[in-house]
Design an enzyme around this catalytic site. Structure first.
Site, PDB file in Angstrom:
ATOM      1  N   ARG A  11       0.969  -1.245  -0.045  1.00  0.00           N
ATOM      2  CA  ARG A  11       0.089   0.001  -0.004  1.00  0.00           C
ATOM      3  C   ARG A  11       0.837   1.194   0.180  1.00  0.00           C
ATOM      4  O   ARG A  11       0.571   2.342  -0.705  1.00  0.00           O
ATOM      5  CB  ARG A  11      -0.936  -0.034   1.336  1.00  0.00           C
ATOM      6  CG  ARG A  11      -1.869   1.238   1.527  1.00  0.00           C
ATOM      7  CD  ARG A  11      -2.958   0.795   2.435  1.00  0.00           C
ATOM      8  NE  ARG A  11      -3.913   2.012   2.403  1.00  0.00           N
ATOM      9  CZ  ARG A  11      -4.031   2.743   3.438  1.00  0.00           C
ATOM     10  NH1 ARG A  11      -3.060   2.894   4.497  1.00  0.00           N
ATOM     11  NH2 ARG A  11      -4.773   3.759   3.499  1.00  0.00           N
ATOM     12  N   HIS A  45      -6.187  -6.256  -2.142  1.00  0.00           N
ATOM     13  CA  HIS A  45      -7.398  -6.253  -0.843  1.00  0.00           C
ATOM     14  C   HIS A  45      -7.356  -7.681  -0.589  1.00  0.00           C
ATOM     15  O   HIS A  45      -8.508  -7.723   0.466  1.00  0.00           O
ATOM     16  CB  HIS A  45      -8.422  -5.484  -1.132  1.00  0.00           C
ATOM     17  CG  HIS A  45      -8.309  -4.024  -0.982  1.00  0.00           C
ATOM     18  ND1 HIS A  45      -9.309  -3.107  -1.246  1.00  0.00           N
ATOM     19  CD2 HIS A  45      -7.228  -3.225  -1.043  1.00  0.00           C
ATOM     20  CE1 HIS A  45      -8.974  -1.913  -1.219  1.00  0.00           C
ATOM     21  NE2 HIS A  45      -7.528  -2.150  -1.081  1.00  0.00           N
ATOM     22  N   HIS A  60       0.364   4.211  -2.782  1.00  0.00           N
ATOM     23  CA  HIS A  60       0.202   5.555  -2.385  1.00  0.00           C
ATOM     24  C   HIS A  60       1.296   6.468  -2.728  1.00  0.00           C
ATOM     25  O   HIS A  60       1.003   7.827  -3.046  1.00  0.00           O
ATOM     26  CB  HIS A  60      -0.024   5.812  -0.978  1.00  0.00           C
ATOM     27  CG  HIS A  60      -1.456   5.277  -0.490  1.00  0.00           C
ATOM     28  ND1 HIS A  60      -2.080   6.119   0.591  1.00  0.00           N
ATOM     29  CD2 HIS A  60      -2.109   4.339  -0.722  1.00  0.00           C
ATOM     30  CE1 HIS A  60      -3.461   5.443   0.549  1.00  0.00           C
ATOM     31  NE2 HIS A  60      -3.454   4.375  -0.157  1.00  0.00           N
ATOM     32  N   ASN A 116      -3.773   9.013   4.562  1.00  0.00           N
ATOM     33  CA  ASN A 116      -2.319   8.513   4.733  1.00  0.00           C
ATOM     34  C   ASN A 116      -2.239   8.638   6.501  1.00  0.00           C
ATOM     35  O   ASN A 116      -1.439   7.554   7.054  1.00  0.00           O
ATOM     36  CB  ASN A 116      -1.076   9.172   4.253  1.00  0.00           C
ATOM     37  CG  ASN A 116      -1.075   8.932   2.846  1.00  0.00           C
ATOM     38  OD1 ASN A 116      -1.831   7.998   2.111  1.00  0.00           O
ATOM     39  ND2 ASN A 116      -0.554   9.741   2.135  1.00  0.00           N
TER      40      ASN A 116
END
Length: 317
Positions: free
Chosen positions: A68, A195, A72, A95
């Site tokens: 992740r 996910h 990001h 975040n």
């Protein structure tokens, strides 16, 4: 006629900008190579693999956290490790108190600075760590092209808000958000399969769990029970949360998507068929996910003399 000309001009402009984006991305990625550190830091891959393997062995969730972190980073101004800089992006709602794994990256950087000072970028460490995290949890591998350099400045909170997809998006919003980065709808569905590992804080999906109808009743009840304390975290994949597999898609078929954006992929829309395909063909998912990750790693990297090689991933030199 005027309206036709207007839409035709808009389409031409869109094609031009998309073509320019792909051209620039291609030029940058052409400067990356799998053996970039072959002579300057030959142990780079083994150091990263060992550190990631140890971290994931200690806590399986860390694999999802590192993946992740890479996502990001790349979605905000490209894969330049700007997300690692203190302040800026780290403080955005998507975040803050959510992104994790910074200590693992710091540990890797410390080791590499000891053996190859000033050579390996934080952006490359993050790209390889994401791959190794997926592999450590049983997922596919792919070749990571290296040679990215680090940004000296972090993106802003608005950069994050405008580029990182929200868990509240519907399927058209997801397609648009990923399309802005050059991804097809199919690639978006494949990347959403990340996910299959990791967790989400209750506050990010309470609206879905409490108010939406396209949800399995027993899944709803058990999830609500886990969220009596809304600061709790819940597994994104209720079936096999620490295995990188295609169970995520089977969960969507059974209306067990945790986030609103997850279940939107199988909600009577244009991505239903792709979800069905991945739910029954794990090999296809693994291949498409790996290819999409290679593409993500090529998002607007700093190369050549652009950027810098940070000695501390948390601050500019």
């Amino acid at each position: 006629m005027a309206s036709f000309k207007s839409s035709s001009s808009s389409l031409t402009a869109f094609k031009f900008h998309l073509g320019l984006f792909l051209l620039l991305a291609g030029c940058a990625s052409a400067q990356l190579s799998t053996n970039f550190y072959g002579t300057s830091c030959p142990n780079v891959l083994s150091v990263i693999k060992s550190a990631v393997g140890s971290a994931v062995s200690n806590e399986a969730r860390m694999g999802a956290s590192l993946l992740r972190l890479h996502f990001h980073d790349c979605f905000v101004n490209g894969c330049d490790a700007s997300v690692l800089l203190d302040g800026g992006e780290k403080t955005a709602p998507a975040n803050a108190n959510s992104l994790r794994g910074f200590d693992v990256i710091d540990n890797i950087k410390t080791q590499l600075e000891s053996s190859c000072p000033g050579v390996v970028s934080c952006a490359d460490i993050l790209s390889v760590a994401a791959r190794d995290s997926v592999v450590a949890l049983g997922g596919p591998s792919w070749q990571v092209r290296l040679g990215r350099r680090d940004s000296a400045t972090a993106g802003s909170v608005s950069d994050v808000n405008n580029n990182v997809p929200s868990p509240a998006l519907n399927v058209s919003g997801l397609i648009s958000s990923f399309s802005n980065k050059g991804f097809t709808a199919k690639e978006m569905v494949a990347l959403s399969g990340s996910h299959t590992i990791g967790q989400a804080r209750c506050t990010s999906f309470l609206t879905r769990i409490n108010n939406e109808n396209n949800i399995d009743s027993s899944f709803k009840t058990s999830t609500q029970a886990q969220c009596q304390d809304t600061s709790n975290f819940v597994n994104l994949d209720v079936t096999s949360p620490t295995s990188f597999d295609n169970a995520y898609y089977r969960n969507l078929l059974n209306q067990k998507g945790l986030l609103h954006s997850d279940q939107q992929l199988f909600s009577g829309g244009s991505t239903d068929a792709q979800v069905r395909a991945y739910s029954s063909n794990q090999a296809s998912f693994r291949t498409d996910f790996a290819n999409a990750m290679i593409k993500m790693g090529n998002l607007s990297p700093l190369t050549g003399t652009n950027g810098q090689i940070r000695t501390n991933c948390r601050k500019a030199n």
